[in-house]
Scaffold this motif. Structure first.
Motif, PDB file in Angstrom:
ATOM      1  N   LYS A 133       0.847  -1.184   0.000  1.00 37.66           N
ATOM      2  CA  LYS A 133       0.000   0.000   0.000  1.00 37.66           C
ATOM      3  C   LYS A 133       0.890   1.245   0.000  1.00 37.66           C
ATOM      4  O   LYS A 133       1.953   1.258   0.615  1.00 37.66           O
ATOM      5  N   ALA A 134       0.409   2.283  -0.684  1.00 34.14           N
ATOM      6  CA  ALA A 134       1.083   3.583  -0.694  1.00 34.14           C
ATOM      7  C   ALA A 134       2.535   3.474  -1.128  1.00 34.14           C
ATOM      8  O   ALA A 134       3.410   4.158  -0.594  1.00 34.14           O
ATOM      9  N   SER A 135       2.813   2.595  -2.098  1.00 29.54           N
ATOM     10  CA  SER A 135       4.151   2.530  -2.687  1.00 29.54           C
ATOM     11  C   SER A 135       4.301   3.658  -3.700  1.00 29.54           C
ATOM     12  O   SER A 135       3.371   4.444  -3.943  1.00 29.54           O
ATOM     13  N   VAL A 136       5.451   3.726  -4.326  1.00 33.22           N
ATOM     14  CA  VAL A 136       5.677   4.764  -5.329  1.00 33.22           C
ATOM     15  C   VAL A 136       4.942   4.459  -6.632  1.00 33.22           C
ATOM     16  O   VAL A 136       4.744   5.354  -7.469  1.00 33.22           O
ATOM     17  N   ALA A 293       6.457  15.467 -13.954  1.00 31.51           N
ATOM     18  CA  ALA A 293       7.361  14.434 -13.452  1.00 31.51           C
ATOM     19  C   ALA A 293       6.678  13.082 -13.497  1.00 31.51           C
ATOM     20  O   ALA A 293       5.468  12.977 -13.297  1.00 31.51           O
ATOM     21  N   ALA A 294       7.460  12.053 -13.766  1.00 26.61           N
ATOM     22  CA  ALA A 294       6.955  10.679 -13.746  1.00 26.61           C
ATOM     23  C   ALA A 294       8.062   9.784 -13.209  1.00 26.61           C
ATOM     24  O   ALA A 294       8.975   9.400 -13.951  1.00 26.61           O
ATOM     25  N   PRO A 295       8.037   9.465 -11.905  1.00 28.97           N
ATOM     26  CA  PRO A 295       9.045   8.547 -11.373  1.00 28.97           C
ATOM     27  C   PRO A 295       8.940   7.178 -12.026  1.00 28.97           C
ATOM     28  O   PRO A 295       7.910   6.831 -12.617  1.00 28.97           O
ATOM     29  N   LEU A 296      10.004   6.390 -11.927  1.00 32.24           N
ATOM     30  CA  LEU A 296       9.998   5.052 -12.490  1.00 32.24           C
ATOM     31  C   LEU A 296       8.917   4.193 -11.809  1.00 32.24           C
ATOM     32  O   LEU A 296       8.656   4.333 -10.619  1.00 32.24           O
ATOM     33  N   LYS A 297       8.331   3.297 -12.580  1.00 37.42           N
ATOM     34  CA  LYS A 297       7.232   2.470 -12.087  1.00 37.42           C
ATOM     35  C   LYS A 297       7.767   1.235 -11.364  1.00 37.42           C
ATOM     36  O   LYS A 297       7.743   0.115 -11.882  1.00 37.42           O
ATOM     37  N   VAL A 298       8.241   1.445 -10.151  1.00 41.27           N
ATOM     38  CA  VAL A 298       8.832   0.368  -9.361  1.00 41.27           C
ATOM     39  C   VAL A 298       7.751  -0.273  -8.493  1.00 41.27           C
ATOM     40  O   VAL A 298       7.215   0.364  -7.572  1.00 41.27           O
ATOM     41  N   VAL A 299       7.416  -1.507  -8.765  1.00 42.55           N
ATOM     42  CA  VAL A 299       6.384  -2.212  -8.004  1.00 42.55           C
ATOM     43  C   VAL A 299       6.859  -2.386  -6.560  1.00 42.55           C
ATOM     44  O   VAL A 299       7.944  -2.911  -6.298  1.00 42.55           O
ATOM     45  N   GLY A 300       6.058  -1.907  -5.617  1.00 41.85           N
ATOM     46  CA  GLY A 300       6.382  -2.066  -4.204  1.00 41.85           C
ATOM     47  C   GLY A 300       7.456  -1.151  -3.691  1.00 41.85           C
ATOM     48  O   GLY A 300       7.880  -1.276  -2.532  1.00 41.85           O
ATOM     49  N   GLY A 301       7.909  -0.194  -4.503  1.00 37.84           N
ATOM     50  CA  GLY A 301       9.038   0.646  -4.123  1.00 37.84           C
ATOM     51  C   GLY A 301       8.687   1.700  -3.090  1.00 37.84           C
ATOM     52  O   GLY A 301       7.604   2.279  -3.110  1.00 37.84           O
ATOM     53  N   SER A 302       9.644   1.981  -2.197  1.00 34.53           N
ATOM     54  CA  SER A 302       9.470   3.065  -1.228  1.00 34.53           C
ATOM     55  C   SER A 302       9.880   4.411  -1.819  1.00 34.53           C
ATOM     56  O   SER A 302       9.758   5.446  -1.171  1.00 34.53           O
ATOM     57  N   GLY A 303      10.373   4.382  -3.049  1.00 34.72           N
ATOM     58  CA  GLY A 303      10.750   5.579  -3.777  1.00 34.72           C
ATOM     59  C   GLY A 303      11.210   5.173  -5.158  1.00 34.72           C
ATOM     60  O   GLY A 303      11.331   3.976  -5.450  1.00 34.72           O
ATOM     61  N   ALA A 304      11.468   6.170  -6.008  1.00 36.75           N
ATOM     62  CA  ALA A 304      11.935   5.860  -7.355  1.00 36.75           C
ATOM     63  C   ALA A 304      12.613   7.080  -7.963  1.00 36.75           C
ATOM     64  O   ALA A 304      12.173   8.211  -7.746  1.00 36.75           O
ATOM     65  N   PRO A 305      13.685   6.858  -8.738  1.00 37.98           N
ATOM     66  CA  PRO A 305      14.340   7.966  -9.425  1.00 37.98           C
ATOM     67  C   PRO A 305      13.404   8.659 -10.404  1.00 37.98           C
ATOM     68  O   PRO A 305      12.460   8.056 -10.925  1.00 37.98           O
TER      69      PRO A 305
END
Length: 312
Positions: A133-136, A293-305
């Motif tokens: 939940k609430a990942s990037v 802006a569009a951060p990388l689509k990282v499944v489950g990530g706490s952040g993304a470049p």
């Protein structure tokens, strides 16, 4: 943290019990068009710092900058280890190892919490091994587009870079905006320049990290209420943590991550390169623009470049 933030507003449930993008909900189609209206000259600026810079990458202490490695290049073909293809073409290939928050990046709303609950009241146990939940990812899937406004606190105070631990609040932001001849408006994407990230490449690395205390916004109940009333969608700064490292009165570390991100759903963007944009804004007097802006689509990530693009 609970004692410090007791009684302050929350946006939990404001956009439904399943919401995972928080204050980005303020960025409606009308807000996108408000940002588009700021495009007047066709100028573009990219705001990501370089990854794998020869002088290293500015990161939170304890993290490491991005590391890039060639896994195929001319050397492999010179020693006969390169693959052969019809037509005899050759190629280079490489990999990169990095903290997802080790470059210009978006925080997930579930990145920081207290009392075992992340943004919108989700159980903090949903972060185990991967943010369910609430990942990037929801932020990345949605994208961020709206009216941005840059407040150059370093320039306002007559400095190239603010001092370690130097603080400012919402009154300082409004005073700087007035001096710039602009205004912070409801639903803005708020960019704040301290000069810190730009200075990283000019300073000795040991000196930069010694007694590490960044300049930045400092916690107050009034500041949190101001963010809530202004319905700020996204906070973007040229610092690693978007706020002074530790609250100077209580010693609590990164309370705004909890008061703004965890409780209000304000999305955080950190380690942003703002110097070139600030120079241009100072030159032409236009401090608002279309921010995308569009951060990388990282499944489950706490952040993304991310590499934000600004259009003026």
């Amino acid at each position: 943290m609970r004692e410090l933030l007791e009684g302050l507003p929350k946006n939990w449930g404001r956009w439904g019990e399943n919401d995972e993008v928080g204050a980005l909900n303020f960025l409606t189609a009308a807000e996108v068009l408000r940002g588009v209206a700021c495009v007047r000259k066709g100028k573009t600026f990219t705001l990501q710092v370089q990854m794998g810079h020869p002088k290293g990458d500015p990161v939170w202490p304890g993290r490491h900058g991005a590391q890039r490695f060639n896994i195929m290049d001319k050397g492999d073909f010179l020693c006969g280890a390169g693959p052969e293809f019809p037509g005899n073409h050759e190629f280079a290939d490489d990999v990169m190892f990095l903290y997802l928050q080790g470059s210009t990046q978006y925080d997930a709303l579930g990145h920081v919490w207290y009392d075992d609950q992340i943004y919108n009241g989700y159980d903090a146990r949903t972060t185990a091994r991967s943010l369910k939940k609430a990942s990037v990812l929801p932020i990345a899937e949605r994208g961020v587009v709206g009216r941005g406004v840059l407040i150059d606190m370093a320039r306002h105070r007559g400095k190239a870079v603010l001092d370690k631990g130097e603080t400012f609040n919402h009154f300082d932001l409004m005073a700087a905006a007035e001096a710039q001849g602009c205004k912070i408006e409801k639903h803005d994407i708020l960019l704040i320049r301290t000069g810190l990230i730009g200075s990283f490449y000019e300073r000795d690395k040991n000196e930069f990290y010694k007694d590490f205390t960044e300049p930045g916004l400092t916690f107050s109940r009034e500041l949190v209420t101001w963010f809530h009333e202004m319905e700020i969608a996204n906070l973007v700064t040229d610092t690693i943590a978007n706020e002074v490292t530790a609250d100077p009165e209580t010693g609590v570390v990164v309370p705004l991550h909890c008061a703004l991100m965890r409780n209000l759903g304000v999305v955080f963007t950190e380690i942003v390169a703002l110097d070139a944009l600030a120079e241009d804004c100072a030159a032409d007097g236009q401090w608002n623009f279309l921010y995308t802006a569009a951060p990388l689509k990282v499944v489950g990530g706490s952040g993304a470049p991310v590499n934000p693009v600004v259009l003026k």
